[in-house]
Write an enzyme that holds these catalytic residues in place. Structure first.
Site, PDB file in Angstrom:
ATOM      1  N   CYS A 150      -9.457  27.063  12.909  1.00 24.82           N
ATOM      2  CA  CYS A 150     -10.475  26.403  13.614  1.00 24.82           C
ATOM      3  C   CYS A 150      -9.919  26.383  15.238  1.00 24.82           C
ATOM      4  O   CYS A 150     -10.017  27.337  15.824  1.00 24.82           O
ATOM      5  CB  CYS A 150     -10.440  24.700  13.262  1.00 24.82           C
ATOM      6  SG  CYS A 150     -11.985  23.872  13.699  1.00 24.82           S
TER       7      CYS A 150
ATOM      8  N   GLU B  78      -7.462  26.087   4.014  1.00 25.85           N
ATOM      9  CA  GLU B  78      -6.559  25.030   3.275  1.00 25.85           C
ATOM     10  C   GLU B  78      -7.195  24.125   2.552  1.00 25.85           C
ATOM     11  O   GLU B  78      -6.437  23.753   1.383  1.00 25.85           O
ATOM     12  CB  GLU B  78      -5.634  24.378   4.342  1.00 25.85           C
ATOM     13  CG  GLU B  78      -6.281  23.298   5.196  1.00 25.85           C
ATOM     14  CD  GLU B  78      -7.071  23.811   6.396  1.00 25.85           C
ATOM     15  OE1 GLU B  78      -7.091  22.849   7.277  1.00 25.85           O
ATOM     16  OE2 GLU B  78      -7.376  25.023   6.473  1.00 25.85           O
TER      17      GLU B  78
ATOM     18  N   SER C 138       0.860  -1.222   0.133  1.00 28.51           N
ATOM     19  CA  SER C 138       0.047   0.029   0.003  1.00 28.51           C
ATOM     20  C   SER C 138       0.970   1.263  -0.199  1.00 28.51           C
ATOM     21  O   SER C 138       2.033   1.249   0.154  1.00 28.51           O
ATOM     22  CB  SER C 138      -1.057  -0.028   1.444  1.00 28.51           C
ATOM     23  OG  SER C 138      -0.099  -0.225   2.383  1.00 28.51           O
TER      24      SER C 138
ATOM     25  N   GLY D 254      -6.817  26.774  16.447  1.00 29.38           N
ATOM     26  CA  GLY D 254      -6.286  27.624  16.614  1.00 29.38           C
ATOM     27  C   GLY D 254      -6.708  28.920  16.632  1.00 29.38           C
ATOM     28  O   GLY D 254      -6.112  29.927  17.250  1.00 29.38           O
TER      29      GLY D 254
ATOM     30  N   GLU E 194     -10.768   5.106  -7.885  1.00 28.13           N
ATOM     31  CA  GLU E 194      -9.528   4.681  -7.218  1.00 28.13           C
ATOM     32  C   GLU E 194     -10.093   3.681  -6.049  1.00 28.13           C
ATOM     33  O   GLU E 194     -10.748   4.091  -5.377  1.00 28.13           O
ATOM     34  CB  GLU E 194      -8.697   5.548  -6.511  1.00 28.13           C
ATOM     35  CG  GLU E 194      -7.485   5.280  -5.589  1.00 28.13           C
ATOM     36  CD  GLU E 194      -6.839   6.271  -4.791  1.00 28.13           C
ATOM     37  OE1 GLU E 194      -6.101   5.442  -3.873  1.00 28.13           O
ATOM     38  OE2 GLU E 194      -7.078   7.501  -4.777  1.00 28.13           O
TER      39      GLU E 194
ATOM     40  N   HIS F 224     -11.693  26.316   7.468  1.00 27.35           N
ATOM     41  CA  HIS F 224     -10.519  25.524   7.024  1.00 27.35           C
ATOM     42  C   HIS F 224     -10.139  25.938   5.617  1.00 27.35           C
ATOM     43  O   HIS F 224     -10.393  25.297   4.596  1.00 27.35           O
ATOM     44  CB  HIS F 224     -10.653  23.940   6.925  1.00 27.35           C
ATOM     45  CG  HIS F 224     -10.584  23.519   8.354  1.00 27.35           C
ATOM     46  ND1 HIS F 224      -9.495  23.071   9.153  1.00 27.35           N
ATOM     47  CD2 HIS F 224     -11.725  23.195   9.267  1.00 27.35           C
ATOM     48  CE1 HIS F 224     -10.045  22.527  10.205  1.00 27.35           C
ATOM     49  NE2 HIS F 224     -11.235  22.491  10.321  1.00 27.35           N
TER      50      HIS F 224
ATOM     51  N   LYS G 110      13.286  -6.210  -9.365  1.00 30.63           N
ATOM     52  CA  LYS G 110      12.817  -7.483  -9.225  1.00 30.63           C
ATOM     53  C   LYS G 110      11.445  -7.110  -9.973  1.00 30.63           C
ATOM     54  O   LYS G 110      10.477  -6.507  -9.795  1.00 30.63           O
ATOM     55  CB  LYS G 110      12.972  -8.123  -8.093  1.00 30.63           C
ATOM     56  CG  LYS G 110      13.879  -8.203  -7.368  1.00 30.63           C
ATOM     57  CD  LYS G 110      15.060  -8.955  -8.344  1.00 30.63           C
ATOM     58  CE  LYS G 110      14.860 -10.481  -8.519  1.00 30.63           C
ATOM     59  NZ  LYS G 110      15.712 -11.365  -9.236  1.00 30.63           N
TER      60      LYS G 110
ATOM     61  N   LEU H 138       1.595   3.169  -2.218  1.00 30.45           N
ATOM     62  CA  LEU H 138       2.361   3.562  -3.561  1.00 30.45           C
ATOM     63  C   LEU H 138       2.189   4.755  -4.063  1.00 30.45           C
ATOM     64  O   LEU H 138       3.049   5.210  -4.940  1.00 30.45           O
ATOM     65  CB  LEU H 138       2.325   2.474  -4.453  1.00 30.45           C
ATOM     66  CG  LEU H 138       2.911   1.031  -3.957  1.00 30.45           C
ATOM     67  CD1 LEU H 138       2.711  -0.078  -5.085  1.00 30.45           C
ATOM     68  CD2 LEU H 138       4.488   1.243  -3.978  1.00 30.45           C
TER      69      LEU H 138
ATOM     70  N   THR I 105       5.342  -7.889  -9.271  1.00 26.59           N
ATOM     71  CA  THR I 105       4.435  -7.291 -10.160  1.00 26.59           C
ATOM     72  C   THR I 105       3.643  -8.374 -10.776  1.00 26.59           C
ATOM     73  O   THR I 105       2.623  -8.259 -10.978  1.00 26.59           O
ATOM     74  CB  THR I 105       5.042  -6.210 -11.073  1.00 26.59           C
ATOM     75  OG1 THR I 105       5.528  -5.231 -10.237  1.00 26.59           O
ATOM     76  CG2 THR I 105       4.221  -5.854 -12.117  1.00 26.59           C
TER      77      THR I 105
ATOM     78  N   LYS J  97      -1.448   5.672  -5.491  1.00 27.54           N
ATOM     79  CA  LYS J  97      -2.510   5.738  -6.083  1.00 27.54           C
ATOM     80  C   LYS J  97      -3.294   7.064  -6.635  1.00 27.54           C
ATOM     81  O   LYS J  97      -3.814   7.090  -7.345  1.00 27.54           O
ATOM     82  CB  LYS J  97      -3.540   4.474  -5.810  1.00 27.54           C
ATOM     83  CG  LYS J  97      -2.905   3.013  -6.116  1.00 27.54           C
ATOM     84  CD  LYS J  97      -4.024   1.982  -5.805  1.00 27.54           C
ATOM     85  CE  LYS J  97      -4.908   2.101  -4.629  1.00 27.54           C
ATOM     86  NZ  LYS J  97      -4.006   2.085  -3.355  1.00 27.54           N
ATOM     87  N   GLY J  98      -3.641   7.644  -5.207  1.00 27.42           N
ATOM     88  CA  GLY J  98      -4.081   8.855  -5.103  1.00 27.42           C
ATOM     89  C   GLY J  98      -3.610   9.880  -6.038  1.00 27.42           C
ATOM     90  O   GLY J  98      -4.083  10.605  -6.810  1.00 27.42           O
TER      91      GLY J  98
END
Length: 547
Positions: A379, A521, A13, A381, A139, A519, A186, A15, A190, A17-18
């Site tokens: 928030c 951001e 996991s 903060g 995904e 938020h 290797k 890797l 895969t 993908k997103g």
């Protein structure tokens, strides 16, 4: 009707993908296509809203109030397409929907099974909005072979089988490990990952191979032969200095062309990558550097503040300056003192939950106020900045938050921050009790703030008197203390449209000290930085010149 691209992962996991999905979406946009991206998570939580930041990382909130995986943040930042509730689903949500339908009698007495009832629910989710865009990128979280992911893999297999062959393709992301002892990559992991995928009826059309080392052509040919894909559909994916290089890197590697070839789209429209070339130019040719301290509770895992980190980068791009963000544990400030913030050009205190570490956040707000260092409170903060002002300027030494009293089970503070029991959402009023379930019961999604003319926050937004940002909170600054706090110098420069909920505070006699309940951001993008973050970095640059 949309063409579907299913992105799966194998071997290990995390890797990317997103990021690969987001970059591919951006590349298809660059060729003139419209896209929407979706995430299917196999975990049994209904959504990540109640998951620990240490367990899951950031919870990304959409305009319509969905609490989703942080990958949806990547999707938005790379494509500019605002995510919706219908773009994120988990096994927990799917099973919950199925069980609700069973209780209503919707299945007419049938025995409820994974196939067809659970898989049909997943397919219904996939089909929502399929007439709106040219490409739907979906995904699948986790890796092939995970037991909890099997219903999703079966559902996408069925989904593709029920449509024309030219309407669905599969992109599989794998790892090519480097064996130092023999000095070679290797390919066997895969091969076995693809074998596992094919065993459940899915044949990948494109392979994206993550590697720390260059992949020789002979290895690509070997992978193509054993995995039954075209050699030009074996796409290398190397480590990059910045995630914003991914669209250009994947284009050079041929990912978008391989996808269009798999769909037999020919001739393919030429891509316009000017936007991404400009992003890289701003990153690579930045002048100077500012140092920002992010004082938070979850700093051991940077993914807990993923959107903060990216928004700071965007603010740096807007000002053509490098941003060095250091993650400062707020509990460390409690033990060692605010002198740990010496030398920083700006301080951010982000959101969070619970009392742990909040005295360190309050100390950071006090340090920024007294030392005239730019401060952005988000928030929690903002709430800590208000508590600091109440204690040290407004004559309320026992000021605090109801959240902390509820956590401790006893009253210790004057609650300048209180539990939010009622607010206006659209055309109706939402009501909440302290005994409500935790999941999905906060003030979530996009809300409007009405700004005071001439305030610093209004100036940052080019004189706007209304702004809209996303929220995720169940505690709020109590407006009944407004007069007392404003008399002490803390201006309430933004309120909810009904005037009941404080949205923005700022100090009139400070170069740049702003707290927001929202938020900002979450809506920042590399080609459209959040104004608050661009303004914050600009103020940090001014501070750097003074130091």
């Amino acid at each position: 009707m949309a063409r579907y691209i299913f992105i799966t992962g194998g071997v290990v996991s995390s890797l990317g993908k997103g990021l690969a999905s987001a970059a591919l979406g951006a590349l298809l946009q660059a060729r003139g296509f419209t896209v929407r991206l979706r995430k299917l998570d196999p975990y049994l939580n209904v959504d990540p809203g109640t998951m620990s930041p240490f367990e899951h990382g950031e919870v990304f909130v959409t305009d319509d109030g969905a609490e989703t995986d942080l990958d949806l943040g990547h999707y938005e930042r790379f494509t500019g397409v605002s995510a919706r509730k219908t773009d994120s689903v988990s096994s927990g949500r799917i099973y919950s929907n199925v069980l609700e339908k069973e209780r209503r009698g919707a299945y007419l007495g049938k025995t409820i099974q994974v196939i067809p009832h659970v898989t049909n629910e997943i397919k219904d989710f996939l089909a929502v909005g399929e007439d709106e865009v040219d490409f739907m990128l979906c995904e699948i979280g986790g890796t092939v072979g995970d037991i909890e992911g099997l219903p999703f893999f079966e559902a996408i297999r069925q989904f593709a089988q029920e449509r024309a062959r030219s309407q669905c393709i599969f992109v599989h992301l794998t790892l090519l490990p480097w064996l130092a002892a023999s000095g070679e990559l290797k390919t066997k992991p895969t091969q076995h990952s693809v074998k596992e995928l094919r065993s459940i009826g899915i044949a990948p059309d494109v392979l994206v191979c993550r590697s720390e080392h260059p992949i020789p052509e002979k290895e690509r040919a070997k992978i193509a032969l054993f995995c039954n894909v075209r050699p030009d559909a074996v796409i290398p994916a190397y480590d990059l200095k910045t995630i914003y290089e991914a669209p250009l890197a994947y284009h050079r590697a041929g990912l978008d062309q391989a996808v269009l070839d798999a769909f037999q789209i020919s001739p393919a429209p030429r891509p316009d990558l000017t936007r991404w070339e400009d992003v890289m130019d701003r990153l690579e040719n930045a002048e100077g550097q500012v140092r920002i301290a992010v004082v938070g509770k979850y700093t051991q895992l940077e993914d807990a503040y993923k959107s903060i980190a990216e928004a700071l980068t965007h603010g740096g791009m807007a000002n053509r300056v490098r941003v060095r963000a250091d993650w400062v544990d707020s509990e460390k400030l409690e033990g060692e003192g605010a002198h740990l913030l010496d030398g920083y050009n700006g301080i951010i205190v982000p959101g969070g939950f619970g009392e742990r570490g909040t005295e360190g956040m309050i100390a950071a707000a006090k340090y920024a106020r007294e030392k005239k260092v730019p401060y952005l409170g988000i928030c929690l903060g903002m709430q800590m900045a208000v508590i600091e002002g109440a204690r040290n300027l407004a004559g309320m030494p026992d000021a605090g938050s109801e959240e902390f009293d509820h956590e401790a089970g006893k009253t210790r503070f004057t609650p300048v921050v209180y539990h939010l029991k009622e607010w206006v959402q659209g055309n109706y009023t939402v009501q909440r009790k302290l005994t409500d379930d935790k999941g999905g019961t906060m003030r979530l999604g996009a809300y409007t703030a009405v700004l005071v003319p001439g305030s610093k926050i209004s100036e940052i937004y080019d004189g706007a008197l209304e702004i809209e940002d996303r929220h995720r909170h169940r505690y709020e600054v109590d407006a009944k203390y407004r007069d007392q706090l404003e008399a002490a110098g803390l201006s309430f420069s933004g309120m909810s449209p009904d005037g009941r909920l404080p949205e923005v505070v700022e100090y009139r006699d400070h170069p740049w000290f702003i707290g927001v309940q929202s938020h900002p951001e979450l809506k920042s993008k590399p080609f459209q930085p959040a104004p608050l973050f661009a303004g914050f970095i600009r103020a940090a640059m001014d501070n750097e010149r003074l130091v």
